[in-house]
Design an enzyme around this catalytic site. Structure first.
Site, mmCIF file in Angstrom:
data_model
loop_
_atom_site.group_PDB
_atom_site.id
_atom_site.type_symbol
_atom_site.label_atom_id
_atom_site.label_comp_id
_atom_site.label_asym_id
_atom_site.label_seq_id
_atom_site.Cartn_x
_atom_site.Cartn_y
_atom_site.Cartn_z
ATOM 1 N N CYS A 83 0.814 -1.227 0.000
ATOM 2 C CA CYS A 83 0.000 0.000 0.000
ATOM 3 C C CYS A 83 0.844 1.272 0.000
ATOM 4 C CB CYS A 83 -0.937 0.007 1.200
ATOM 5 S SG CYS A 83 -1.591 -1.599 1.622
ATOM 6 N N CYS A 206 -14.133 0.913 7.162
ATOM 7 C CA CYS A 206 -13.214 0.324 6.184
ATOM 8 C C CYS A 206 -13.273 1.090 4.864
ATOM 9 C CB CYS A 206 -13.604 -1.123 5.903
ATOM 10 S SG CYS A 206 -13.815 -2.133 7.391
ATOM 11 N N HIS A 332 -9.053 2.969 -2.157
ATOM 12 C CA HIS A 332 -7.658 2.624 -1.897
ATOM 13 C C HIS A 332 -7.114 1.705 -2.983
ATOM 14 C CE1 HIS A 332 -4.010 1.543 0.025
ATOM 15 N NE2 HIS A 332 -4.453 0.666 0.903
#
Ligand SMILES: [Zn+2]
Lengths: 384, 137
Positions: A83, A206, A332
Site C-alpha cells: 500500500c 473500512c 484505496h
C-alpha cells in the site's frame, strides 16, 4: 542534500471498476500530470512504476506502461511495498535525482483491483501478511486493523463512536472530491450501524477497493525551477519497517514503523509535528487514522480521540488531516494511494486545492503505510 | 506428512521447521531456542538472526498467557468462508513469547476481554489437518 522538487502531479478518478486496461488507466493520470504543465514525455529521464503485483494478470507492468506512455527508451523499473508502493517510489526517485544520476523522474502508482472478486482480493491482501504462520488461520486486513482497534480501545478508552467521527469527517470531504469513489453524505447513525466486518470495525470503518492511478514528476533543483513555476520541495523522507508477524509486535495501539518513519522525516526536514500545516494520513481503516494522529505526534499517545472529538483535524482545525476525504472516501487502489496523497499535499502547498484549500499551508506531510505496519513512509514537503 | 497439514489452508509446503506439525500431533505448541546464544523464537525459526547459528532446539510453550487483543471476523477470505464467524487474537506467554492464532469459539459465551488468562491447545481439523487455538485458562 541537493534539493529535489515535485514539478507535476496527476491522478485518475478512483472508481470501483475502471472500464479499460491498465495502460489506459495509466495514461489518464499521466495526461492529468502533464496537461498544462509544459513538461513533455521526453523531459522524463526515468520512470518508476509502483503497485502491488498480485492483482494484475500482466507480468512486469513497468515495461508495458513505459511503452504506452511513450517513455521508451528511458530506464523504467518496478517499486513495491504494497500500500505504500508509490511513497517508496518517491523515495527511490529522490535518491536517483539527489545522486545526480537523473534530473527528472516520474513515479507512477497504479492498481486495478476490479479484475478479481472481493473475497479473492481479501485472500491476496491476507497473503500480504506472513503466509507460513498467519494466513493459515484466515487472515485479512480488516481483522489485523481490528486487533489494533481493540488494543487502542483497551489501552486508552477510545470508542467505536470516536472512530465513527473519523469516518464522518472523511465523508464531509469525500462528497466534494470529484475523484473519490465514495461520495455519499453520511450521518453518525448510518456510520454506527452494527454491520461488523471484524469487531470492533464496522462496514463504514473500512475503505473500499478501487481502480486508480497517480502520477508524480520530480526534478533536480535546476530542472525544477526551469520546468515549473511553483515547485514543491521534498524536505524530509522517513522510512522504517516492523515485523510482518503479529507475534513480533510489542504494541497493538500504534504502528512502530510509522513512529520511527515520522521521527526520521522530522529530523531530515528540521521541523516538528506542530509545524505541519496540512497532512494526508493512511486511513485504510478509521483506526489507522486514529493511530496516525498519535504516531505522527499530532496528539500524545491515547489523546488522538480528543483531536477528532474537537474537530481539530477538520480543514478549520489546528492540524487538518485528509481533507480530500482520505482513503476512506477516495478508495484505496493500493499502488496509487501514496501518489494520490502526495498530489493532494502538493496542490495544498501550491495553493491550488480549491474548495479544500487550507489557507496559507506551507509545510505538508504524507503518512503512507504498507501492510499492517510492515512498511512506514512519512514524507514532508515544503514551499521553500 | 509435512507442513502443508498446518492450519485451515496452508500456503507453505516445505520448511526446515516442519517438526512443528509433529509436535502439534503430540499436543504440544513449540518454538525454537538457539543453542549457541539462547535466543528464543515463536513462531519457530531454523536460523538465528542474533548470532547466525542454525543449531536450534525445540521448547514447548507452557503455562498461562495473557490475551493482548482479539477480533471476531464476520467475513472471510477465499477458502475460509465456512468458518465464519471466527476469532483471531494474540496472547503473550512466559519470557515474552507472543502467539497469534484462532481463539476457541466457545470463549464467546463467557465473554472475551484483553488481559484474560489464556492457554494453548492443539486442534484436529478436517482431512487430517492440524492447528492450535488459544482458549481460556
Ligand atoms: Zn543465536
Amino acid at each position: 542534500m541537493p534539493k529535489v522538487g515535485v514539478i507535476a502531479v496527476g491522478q485518475s478518478a478512483f472508481v470501483r471498476s475502471y472500464p479499460g486496461s491498465i495502460r489506459e488507466l495509466a495514461f489518464e493520470a499521466f495526461r492529468d500530470a502533464l496537461s498544462g504543465s509544459g513538461i513533455k514525455a521526453n523531459d522524463i529521464e526515468a520512470s518508476l512504476i509502483c503497485s502491488a503485483p498480485e492483482y494484475d494478470k500482466q507480468r512486469t507492468p513497468a515495461g508495458l506502461v513505459a511503452e504506452y506512455l511513450g517513455l521508451n527508451p528511458q530506464p523504467t523499473f518496478y517499486v513495491e511495498s504494497v500500500c505504500s508502493s508509490s511513497s517508496s517510489g518517491l523515495r527511490t526517485a529522490y535518491a536517483l535525482i539527489a545522486s545526480g544520476l537523473h534530473e527528472v523522474v516520474m513515479v507512477l502508482g497504479f492498481q486495478k483491483m476490479s479484475e478479481i472478486s472481493s473475497a479473492e482480493s481479501q485472500e491476496r491482501m491476507g497473503r500480504g501478511a506472513d503466509i507460513q504462520w498467519e494466513a493459515p488461520f484466515g487472515t485479512m486486513m480488516p481483522a489485523y486493523y481490528a486487533m489494533h482497534a481493540r488494543g487502542h480501545f483497551t489501552k486508552y478508552g477510545t470508542t467505536e463512536e470516536d472512530l465513527a467521527l473519523i469516518r464522518l469527517k472523511s465523508s464531509t470531504y469525500g462528497v466534494i472530491n470529484e475523484k473519490a469513489v465514495f461520495r455519499k453524505s453520511l450521518t453518525l447513525d448510518k456510520i454506527m450501524e452494527p454491520k461488523y466486518i471484524a469487531t470492533p470495525l464496522k462496514m463504514m470503518d473500512c475503505c473500499a477497493n478501487a481502480d486508480g492511478l497517480s502520477c508524480i514528476i520530480l526534478a533536480s533543483e535546476e530542472r525544477a525551477k526551469d520546468l515549473c513555476k511553483k515547485p514543491v520541495w521534498v524536505k524530509g523522507l522517513g522510512m522504517a519497517t516492523a515485523p510482518i508477524n503479529m507475534a513480533g509486535r510489542d504494541t497493538f495501539s500504534g504502528l512502530k514503523c510509522a513512529q520511527l518513519a515520522a521521527k526520521r522525516a522530522y529530523e531530515m526536514a528540521g521541523v516538528g509535528p506542530k509545524e505541519i500545516d496540512v497532512a494526508e494520513v493512511h486511513d485504510c481503516f478509521t483506526i489507522a487514522e486514529m493511530m496516525a494522529y498519535e504516531d505522527l505526534g499530532f496528539a500524545e499517545a491515547g489523546q488522538g480521540k480528543e483531536l477528532i472529538r474537537n474537530k481539530e483535524t477538520y480543514k478549520e482545525g489546528r492540524i487538518p488531516v485528509n481533507v480530500d476525504g482520505g482513503l476512506l472516501s477516495k478508495g484505496h487502489p493500493i499502488g496509487a494511494t501514496g501518489g494520490s496523497q502526495i498530489r493532494t499535499i502538493a496542490l495544498q502547498l501550491k495553493g491550488e486545492a480549491g474548495e479544500i484549500q487550507v489557507p496559507g499551508a506551507k509545510i505538508g506531510l504524507v503518512h503512507n503505510i504498507g501492510g499492517v505496519g510492515i512498511y512506514g513512509n512519512v514524507t514532508i514537503f515544503g514551499v521553500d | 506428512m509435512g507442513f502443508e497439514q498446518f492450519g485451515v489452508v496452508s500456503f507453505t509446503a516445505t520448511t526446515k521447521v516442519e517438526k512443528f506439525v509433529d509436535f502439534l500431533r503430540e499436543g504440544k505448541v513449540c518454538g525454537t531456542i538457539c543453542k549457541a546464544c539462547g535466543a528464543k523464537f515463536f513462531p519457530p525459526r531454523s536460523d538465528c538472526n542474533c548470532c547466525l547459528s542454525d543449531d536450534m532446539e525445540w521448547f514447548e510453550i507452557l503455562g498461562d498467557g495473557n490475551l493482548l487483543t482479539y477480533t471476531e471476523a464476520m467475513y472471510a477470505p477465499a477458502g475460509f468462508e465456512k468458518d465464519v464467524p471466527y476469532l483471531l487474537g494474540v496472547a503473550e506467554f512466559k519470557d515474552g513469547a507472543k502467539v497469534f492464532g484462532r481463539l476457541d469459539k466457545s470463549m464467546l459465551e463467557g465473554g472475551i476481554t484483553p488481559g484474560m488468562k489464556i492457554k494453548l491447545k492443539t486442534v484436529n481439523l478436517e482431512e487430517g489437518r492440524i492447528s492450535y487455538e488459544l482458549t481460556s485458562a
